[in-house]
Design an enzyme around this catalytic site. Sequence first.
Site, PDB file in Angstrom:
ATOM      1  N   LYS A 195      52.004  48.597  65.851  1.00 17.88           N
ATOM      2  CA  LYS A 195      51.901  47.136  65.944  1.00 17.88           C
ATOM      3  C   LYS A 195      50.694  46.633  65.167  1.00 17.88           C
ATOM      4  CE  LYS A 195      48.076  46.902  68.699  1.00 17.88           C
ATOM      5  NZ  LYS A 195      46.786  46.429  68.296  1.00 17.88           N
TER       6      LYS A 195
ATOM      7  N   ALA B  11      43.515  55.898  66.610  1.00 15.28           N
ATOM      8  CA  ALA B  11      42.364  55.031  66.929  1.00 15.28           C
ATOM      9  C   ALA B  11      42.114  54.054  65.779  1.00 15.28           C
ATOM     10  CB  ALA B  11      41.118  55.854  67.245  1.00 15.28           C
TER      11      ALA B  11
ATOM     12  N   GLY C 211      43.683  50.737  65.744  1.00 14.39           N
ATOM     13  CA  GLY C 211      44.063  49.361  66.076  1.00 14.39           C
ATOM     14  C   GLY C 211      45.541  49.108  65.870  1.00 14.39           C
TER      15      GLY C 211
ATOM     16  N   ALA D  40      47.933  50.767  67.925  1.00 12.26           N
ATOM     17  CA  ALA D  40      48.597  51.135  69.182  1.00 12.26           C
ATOM     18  C   ALA D  40      49.426  52.410  69.087  1.00 12.26           C
ATOM     19  CB  ALA D  40      49.459  49.976  69.702  1.00 12.26           C
TER      20      ALA D  40
ATOM     21  N   GLY E 283      48.876  55.468  70.257  1.00 13.61           N
ATOM     22  CA  GLY E 283      48.999  56.159  71.547  1.00 13.61           C
ATOM     23  C   GLY E 283      49.935  55.406  72.484  1.00 13.61           C
TER      24      GLY E 283
ATOM     25  N   ASP F 119      48.824  47.916  75.838  1.00 17.03           N
ATOM     26  CA  ASP F 119      49.833  47.668  74.803  1.00 17.03           C
ATOM     27  C   ASP F 119      51.172  48.364  75.084  1.00 17.03           C
ATOM     28  OD1 ASP F 119      48.153  46.091  73.260  1.00 17.03           O
ATOM     29  OD2 ASP F 119      47.419  47.786  72.072  1.00 17.03           O
TER      30      ASP F 119
HETATM   31  P1  ATP Z   1      45.031  50.119  70.377  1.00 16.13           P
HETATM   32  O1  ATP Z   1      45.453  49.428  69.134  1.00 16.13           O
HETATM   33  O2  ATP Z   1      46.092  50.091  71.474  1.00 16.13           O
HETATM   34  O3  ATP Z   1      43.658  49.758  70.866  1.00 16.13           O
HETATM   35  P2  ATP Z   1      44.438  52.379  68.780  1.00 16.13           P
HETATM   36  O4  ATP Z   1      45.527  52.339  67.749  1.00 16.13           O
HETATM   37  O5  ATP Z   1      43.121  51.807  68.365  1.00 16.13           O
HETATM   38  O6  ATP Z   1      44.953  51.669  70.074  1.00 16.13           O
HETATM   39  P3  ATP Z   1      45.212  55.043  69.488  1.00 16.13           P
HETATM   40  O7  ATP Z   1      45.718  55.601  68.199  1.00 16.13           O
HETATM   41  O8  ATP Z   1      46.216  54.651  70.501  1.00 16.13           O
HETATM   42  O9  ATP Z   1      44.201  53.840  69.229  1.00 16.13           O
HETATM   43  O10 ATP Z   1      44.177  56.128  70.077  1.00 16.13           O
HETATM   44  C1  ATP Z   1      43.255  55.794  71.078  1.00 16.13           C
HETATM   45  C2  ATP Z   1      42.738  57.053  71.758  1.00 16.13           C
HETATM   46  O11 ATP Z   1      43.780  57.629  72.548  1.00 16.13           O
HETATM   47  C3  ATP Z   1      42.265  58.136  70.784  1.00 16.13           C
HETATM   48  O12 ATP Z   1      40.965  58.499  71.181  1.00 16.13           O
HETATM   49  C4  ATP Z   1      43.223  59.289  70.984  1.00 16.13           C
HETATM   50  O13 ATP Z   1      42.595  60.550  70.933  1.00 16.13           O
HETATM   51  C5  ATP Z   1      43.819  59.051  72.375  1.00 16.13           C
HETATM   52  N1  ATP Z   1      45.239  59.473  72.460  1.00 16.13           N
HETATM   53  C6  ATP Z   1      45.836  60.099  73.461  1.00 16.13           C
HETATM   54  N2  ATP Z   1      47.135  60.308  73.192  1.00 16.13           N
HETATM   55  C7  ATP Z   1      47.381  59.801  71.997  1.00 16.13           C
HETATM   56  C8  ATP Z   1      48.534  59.722  71.177  1.00 16.13           C
HETATM   57  N3  ATP Z   1      49.724  60.210  71.548  1.00 16.13           N
HETATM   58  N4  ATP Z   1      48.403  59.110  69.981  1.00 16.13           N
HETATM   59  C9  ATP Z   1      47.210  58.565  69.616  1.00 16.13           C
HETATM   60  N5  ATP Z   1      46.097  58.653  70.336  1.00 16.13           N
HETATM   61  C10 ATP Z   1      46.160  59.255  71.522  1.00 16.13           C
END
Ligand code: ATP
Length: 321
Positions: A21, A125, A127, A129, A131, A165
């Site tokens: 997203k 990590a 931004g 989403a 995970g 999310d």
């Molecule tokens: P958001 O946009 O929802 O804030 P993000 O895209 O910044 O999320 P993610 O990629 O979801 O971040 O990762 C956030 C944290 O979750 C990381 O530290 C990662 O190690 C942990 N994590 C656990 N499981 C997963 C997964 N399946 N995919 C990605 N990260 C994961």
Amino acid sequence: MSRDGDEHRPVSRVRVRVPSKINLFLTVRGVRPDGYHELVTVLQTVSLYDTVTAHVEGPSAQHPAGRRSMQLDFTQDGTSGVPDDEANLAVRAARVIMAETGFGSATNGCGPTTRLHLDKHIPVAAGMAGGSADAAAALVALDELWGAGLGRARLRELAAELGADVPFCVSGGTALATGTGTATAQVLTRGSYHWVVGISDTPLSTPDVYRAYDEVATPSEAEPDAVLQALRNGDAEALGDALHNDLQVAAEHLRPELTERRQAILDAGALGALVSGSGPTVVGLAENAQDAVRLQRAVADVFDRVEVGLSPAGGPDVWRD
Ligand code: ATP
């Protein structure tokens, strides 16, 4: 192999492709007593995908006793850099659905095994989403594989236990989210939007960005109306002007190079550019598909990786066999 929408029948393998997203609008309304931030945000899925595959091996998965003794095994492609144990959000999602259905509640260790595999392509990590998308994909895949019959509405409720999310990722499309982000309403949109997605290999932790926000930002009065109207009209130019993210100032405070990178996308002629969610991914809106490829080339050296993406990218897509 059959696709989503087929009649219900027992399946032995389910594959769910789930989009990432971007936040077209995000404003922070304040901090709640429990420390969570109150948001108003417009989320839209974009065509960078992960895939979760689930299948059952071993004795009598159809039998209630076999289901109660269900084991879970998780693997992922080795390059993703996310946890490969119980901390992975796809596994946490599996545990939530097991608790809900009673699958795996017996601990005699002699039941069938559900093998869950994650193919990770969404930047981590970043931004976007990733995970949350994996958690949503695991919920959808296991509900289908196990014939649990929970359906998307109940899955969205369970999803709220896993992260802000995740309910959005269960539905996909375009949504206005409020509260901590878990209360979502689908938004009317016309047309598709073409993006350049500027990816930085060094991740940015969402809690760190919120901490920086509390230190450096002043609350804004921004409203999502202009973004919602642009989406209703299918007006890319108006959308480019209306893009807004309160967290951008915090992400750019922690990573000043993001300001230059965002400016590089604007200088190359994008209709608008902003940090997605908590960053460090920066997205730029292009006029059309051809323009997105042109922008991708123009900023190729500015980011670690640049993809082109299309939004909205639907929701979790299910294949069964
Ligand atoms: P958001 O946009 O929802 O804030 P993000 O895209 O910044 O999320 P993610 O990629 O979801 O971040 O990762 C956030 C944290 O979750 C990381 O530290 C990662 O190690 C942990 N994590 C656990 N499981 C997963 C997964 N399946 N995919 C990605 N990260 C994961």
